[in-house]
Design a protein around this motif. Structure first.
Motif, PDB file in Angstrom:
ATOM      1  N   ASP A  11     -18.662  -2.716 -24.971  1.00 33.02           N
ATOM      2  CA  ASP A  11     -19.022  -1.195 -25.065  1.00 33.02           C
ATOM      3  C   ASP A  11     -18.455  -0.590 -23.705  1.00 33.02           C
ATOM      4  O   ASP A  11     -18.319   0.627 -23.750  1.00 33.02           O
ATOM      5  N   LEU A  12     -18.425  -1.161 -22.493  1.00 33.15           N
ATOM      6  CA  LEU A  12     -18.289  -0.488 -21.347  1.00 33.15           C
ATOM      7  C   LEU A  12     -17.586  -1.715 -20.548  1.00 33.15           C
ATOM      8  O   LEU A  12     -17.794  -2.628 -20.454  1.00 33.15           O
ATOM      9  N   ALA A  65     -14.528   0.574 -25.965  1.00 32.63           N
ATOM     10  CA  ALA A  65     -15.069   0.681 -24.557  1.00 32.63           C
ATOM     11  C   ALA A  65     -14.895   1.769 -23.992  1.00 32.63           C
ATOM     12  O   ALA A  65     -13.634   2.046 -23.869  1.00 32.63           O
ATOM     13  N   VAL A  66     -15.697   2.261 -23.479  1.00 32.45           N
ATOM     14  CA  VAL A  66     -15.368   3.309 -22.258  1.00 32.45           C
ATOM     15  C   VAL A  66     -15.203   2.676 -21.037  1.00 32.45           C
ATOM     16  O   VAL A  66     -15.826   1.507 -20.650  1.00 32.45           O
ATOM     17  N   TYR A 114     -27.168   0.599 -17.788  1.00 33.09           N
ATOM     18  CA  TYR A 114     -26.838   0.910 -19.310  1.00 33.09           C
ATOM     19  C   TYR A 114     -27.161  -0.068 -20.387  1.00 33.09           C
ATOM     20  O   TYR A 114     -27.759   0.455 -21.135  1.00 33.09           O
ATOM     21  N   TYR A 141     -25.893   0.459 -24.205  1.00 34.70           N
ATOM     22  CA  TYR A 141     -24.680  -0.520 -24.391  1.00 34.70           C
ATOM     23  C   TYR A 141     -25.321  -1.915 -24.332  1.00 34.70           C
ATOM     24  O   TYR A 141     -26.314  -2.200 -23.755  1.00 34.70           O
ATOM     25  N   VAL A 164     -21.057  -5.644 -21.777  1.00 33.04           N
ATOM     26  CA  VAL A 164     -20.640  -4.757 -20.573  1.00 33.04           C
ATOM     27  C   VAL A 164     -19.561  -5.782 -19.928  1.00 33.04           C
ATOM     28  O   VAL A 164     -19.942  -6.816 -19.662  1.00 33.04           O
TER      29      VAL A 164
END
Length: 330
Positions: free
Chosen positions: A77-78, A105-106, A127, A133, A136
């Motif tokens: 996700d991140l 993912a950001v 987060y 999220y 990560v």
């Protein structure tokens, strides 16, 4: 959104192919293997070639961490990339995201020098705890060989290049037990990679500053004094937040800056040497990469076992420092 626990479920590391040993350093500067080893504990370091990039090293380490965690890149996700030496001044995290195929993912960079990985772990945890999220990827990567003065023996013997990564996941059992982060800009001048400017007049009365960056400069004595004083303090604070004592620690994992710092911090905390993780001799100071590289090596060697309690602490430019306490594994 409901708060949730955190587990660190996978690790990975990547180093450049070329090794530069202390004996070879004597051809560059007035030094010797004995001089470097006795003052730093470093015997060798890996140096990135012109064909190796920070993004490629970060991606290689990340793929290993994702595989160990048992998830796919598309589950991420991140992505947080802790680095002070990106391939692109605008940031390299998005390039790593593309290389991984982590299209959900950001991604963004986080700069806190040698403290960067600890700062990134704590940032990622926020987060996850809020439920924003679930998966990560946290990366620490640096290529300081691009930015050292290879005629300055006080700095060029210290740094090596590399990348390390971990996967942090939402978990029913919370294994991130406590942390403490600190900064002191009043001591910023002790360790810098400063901008070097040239003035250009565009039109009469209007000038701009253009240029590049200087090489790394460091007041070694002051950085040593800062580290051996502040790191034990911040670890004590993190232990307090976690409601733990020094006796509860299985492993002390410090930023791999100097063996004398590692020894002094362990001594002040009354932590025996067999609990101190050190791979400094082989890689030197890899800045934000040093903690995740050492973590990954210890995990893959079977040294760190599931549910071992690890105290990790980073410290460096800013000046910045911090500690995080976690149990390893799912």
């Amino acid at each position: 959104m409901q708060n949730t626990g955190i587990a660190i479920t996978g690790s990975g590391s990547a180093m450049p192919a070329a090794s530069l040993e202390n004996q070879a350093m004597a051809a560059l500067v007035d030094t010797s293997d004995e001089w470097i080893t006795t003052r730093t504990g470093i015997k060798s370091r890996q140096i990135a070639s012109e064909s190796e990039s920070l993004s490629s090293l970060a991606a290689e380490a990340s793929l290993q961490a994702i595989a160990m965690a048992g998830i796919a890149a598309t589950d991420i996700d991140l992505i947080l990339l802790a680095t002070s030496t990106p391939d692109d001044l605008y940031g390299s995290a998005c390039k790593v995201q593309a290389a991984l195929g982590a299209n959900r993912a950001v991604a963004f960079d986080l700069t806190a020098a040698c403290s960067g990985f600890i700062f990134a772990i704590v940032t990622a945890s926020q987060y996850i705890r809020t439920g924003a999220y679930r998966n990560v990827l946290v990366i620490g990567a640096d290529i300081h060989s691009r930015w050292v003065d290879w005629s300055d023996r006080t700095t060029c013997v210290l740094f090596g290049d590399g990348a390390g990564a971990v996967v942090m996941q939402a978990s029913a059992t919370d294994k991130l037990l406590g942390f403490e982060l600190r900064s002191d800009g009043e001591q910023n001048h002790y360790l810098n990679l400063a901008y070097a400017s040239d003035t250009q007049e565009l039109v009469p009365g209007v000038t701009v500053s253009t240029g590049n960056y200087k090489s790394v400069t460091m007041n070694g004595k002051e950085v040593y004094r800062f580290a051996v004083q502040k790191v034990p303090e911040v670890i004590d604070k993190a232990l307090f937040h976690a409601n733990l004592s020094v006796d509860d620690i299985d492993w002390l994992l410090l930023h791999q800056a100097n063996q004398r710092i590692l020894d002094a911090v362990a001594q002040r905390l009354n932590i025996p040497n067999h609990k101190v993780i050190s791979n400094l001799a082989n890689y030197g100071n890899t800045s934000a990469a040093s903690i995740p590289i050492a973590l990954d090596e210890a995990v893959r060697a079977g040294k760190i076992q599931p549910n071992d309690t690890i105290v990790a602490s980073g410290f460096g430019a800013g000046l910045s420092w911090g500690a995080a306490i976690f149990k390893w594994g799912k």
